[in-house]
Design a protein around this motif. Sequence first.
Motif, mmCIF file in Angstrom:
data_model
loop_
_atom_site.group_PDB
_atom_site.id
_atom_site.type_symbol
_atom_site.label_atom_id
_atom_site.label_comp_id
_atom_site.label_asym_id
_atom_site.label_seq_id
_atom_site.Cartn_x
_atom_site.Cartn_y
_atom_site.Cartn_z
ATOM 1 N N UNK A 62 -50.422 48.164 37.908
ATOM 2 C CA UNK A 62 -49.023 48.220 37.532
ATOM 3 C C UNK A 62 -48.245 49.072 38.532
ATOM 4 N N UNK A 63 -46.989 48.715 38.756
ATOM 5 C CA UNK A 63 -46.143 49.505 39.646
ATOM 6 C C UNK A 63 -45.735 50.798 38.949
ATOM 7 N N UNK A 86 -42.794 54.186 34.395
ATOM 8 C CA UNK A 86 -41.495 54.828 34.136
ATOM 9 C C UNK A 86 -40.852 54.233 32.883
ATOM 10 N N UNK A 87 -40.843 52.912 32.802
ATOM 11 C CA UNK A 87 -40.238 52.253 31.643
ATOM 12 C C UNK A 87 -41.091 52.430 30.388
ATOM 13 N N UNK A 88 -42.393 52.561 30.558
ATOM 14 C CA UNK A 88 -43.253 52.832 29.403
ATOM 15 C C UNK A 88 -42.939 54.202 28.814
ATOM 16 N N UNK A 89 -42.723 55.187 29.706
ATOM 17 C CA UNK A 89 -42.336 56.519 29.241
ATOM 18 C C UNK A 89 -40.975 56.471 28.555
ATOM 19 N N UNK A 90 -40.075 55.697 29.105
ATOM 20 C CA UNK A 90 -38.734 55.540 28.528
ATOM 21 C C UNK A 90 -38.806 54.962 27.111
ATOM 22 N N UNK A 91 -39.616 53.929 26.932
ATOM 23 C CA UNK A 91 -39.745 53.297 25.610
ATOM 24 C C UNK A 91 -40.364 54.263 24.600
ATOM 25 N N UNK A 92 -41.323 55.064 25.079
ATOM 26 C CA UNK A 92 -41.972 56.021 24.171
ATOM 27 C C UNK A 92 -40.992 57.105 23.737
ATOM 28 N N UNK A 113 -35.568 65.924 29.413
ATOM 29 C CA UNK A 113 -34.852 66.000 28.143
ATOM 30 C C UNK A 113 -34.519 64.616 27.586
ATOM 31 N N UNK A 114 -35.361 63.632 27.958
ATOM 32 C CA UNK A 114 -35.319 62.330 27.302
ATOM 33 C C UNK A 114 -34.252 61.380 27.771
ATOM 34 N N UNK A 115 -33.645 61.636 28.921
ATOM 35 C CA UNK A 115 -32.616 60.741 29.454
ATOM 36 C C UNK A 115 -33.174 60.039 30.686
ATOM 37 N N UNK A 116 -33.086 58.715 30.711
ATOM 38 C CA UNK A 116 -33.601 57.927 31.824
ATOM 39 C C UNK A 116 -32.459 57.155 32.472
ATOM 40 N N UNK A 117 -32.756 56.519 33.588
ATOM 41 C CA UNK A 117 -31.696 55.848 34.351
ATOM 42 C C UNK A 117 -31.024 54.745 33.535
ATOM 43 N N UNK A 118 -31.749 54.130 32.598
ATOM 44 C CA UNK A 118 -31.147 53.124 31.716
ATOM 45 C C UNK A 118 -30.066 53.733 30.825
#
Length: 462
Positions: free
Chosen positions: A117-118, A123-129, A191-196
């Motif tokens: 996996x890239x 990164x997106x897996x962490x975001x979803x969690x 602190x739970x903020x991602x680029x999305x």
Amino acid sequence: MSTCLSGLWDVLIGYIAEDKYINSDSKIKDKIYQKIMSFFEDNVFKKPEHIVIFCNAYMQPEMTLKDAAGEAAKYTKTCELCVGCIACSQRFYRAIQDFDKIERPLPQELFSYFKSHSQFYYYLSAYKAVKAYRRIDNTLICLKGFASTTPAIYSAAFENACTGGGLYFNVDGCGVVIDPGLGFAESMHQHGVFIEDVNVVLVTHNHLDHNADVGTLSALQHDINNYYEKQTLFYQKFFQGVHSKEHKISWMFDRGTKESTKEMIEDSDELLPFDDWHQLNEKVYIKVLETKHMKKGVSYGVKFRLHLKDRVFLLGYTSDTRYFAELGEFFADSDLLVLNISDIYEKDVRGRKSKSSHLGFDGSVRLLLEENLHPQLAIVSEFCCNNGDNRMKIVQKLKEQVHNQKSLHMIPGEIGLKVDLETSGIYCSRCKRVIPANCGLTIAPEKEFGSIQYICETCSMR
């Protein structure tokens, strides 16, 4: 079906590259000859006649690999060792003759890399969690630590580093970043903020502690859109009507930042003073005031009108500026005011001479004592602390100066401070409950330049 030449190309490719243009010297010829002999000794395959011809031709003086491959290719049709051997051997010799025109084979050692996996998948897996339990809607998160080069100097001179950063607020899914300085992206993720979660990036002036991480945010946006594009191309092979997902960000920069980032971000808008409220979306409006900070270039203070579910909330941010009369008028109706104090001087604290480009101590007192200024909460932010960490003492003395004339709740800003915009309450650093801003305790850091905490009464008794 395996053939006698199925693995020989990978064995020889490195040596073929050495010999692709000129006559081989004897050392290279011997290497290639020995590799071919070893290959057939180590495998169950019988050595075909055309390989013998190839080796004998190649070992002749002045004979190149290409010449030897051309000679051996004439005899491939007479080989009857296996069903696929003719095609296999023809491809083998053609590959040698056309070495510069074909792609090199993929080394077996790298197979797992391209099947993994890239990094953006994780990164997106962490975001979803994180999305499952975080609370950022209708919230202001202070992600600003220290001003100017303090983070860089402190990380060089002391064991533990401190960081800079900026501000982030979210209103019904619209995330706004203000002045993403040094270390902002790292604090944002912690602190739970991602680029999305970033839809607007606003920079008030062209200084490192206010725009250093613009490039990081732009790179994250590029990477996530590149990831989505590759996903789309994959699914389009199997399904019709699959459209590419794209994460868009609106960039609003002062003139200096716009110019310095134009090669990286071509479609940024220039931040300018507006005659009236300027709409960012249906829930967020902005007003801009030119401030007095820059000797060259322009700087701005900003005020946001946020249309929440049960109220209209006014958020003011002075950014960097010295005190001047229009400042108090502009921020007079703010429900929450974030003011950048920067460093303090002795004459500044005594009130003999205000700072020329920052609020400092005297400018902060004068602003907070403005007659029409009555925010429910004032956050004193962007400490410079050239002579040590005196944030708690500075804010305490500001309180004493201001409280002599008016009641105003004031706390020091710190990375991780969260304000609930619906109630103007703050989140307890320990139990994460929202409490009235004037009911919590502000706890000094355990070590210099450490984290300030905001504690509810229940947690303070534990």
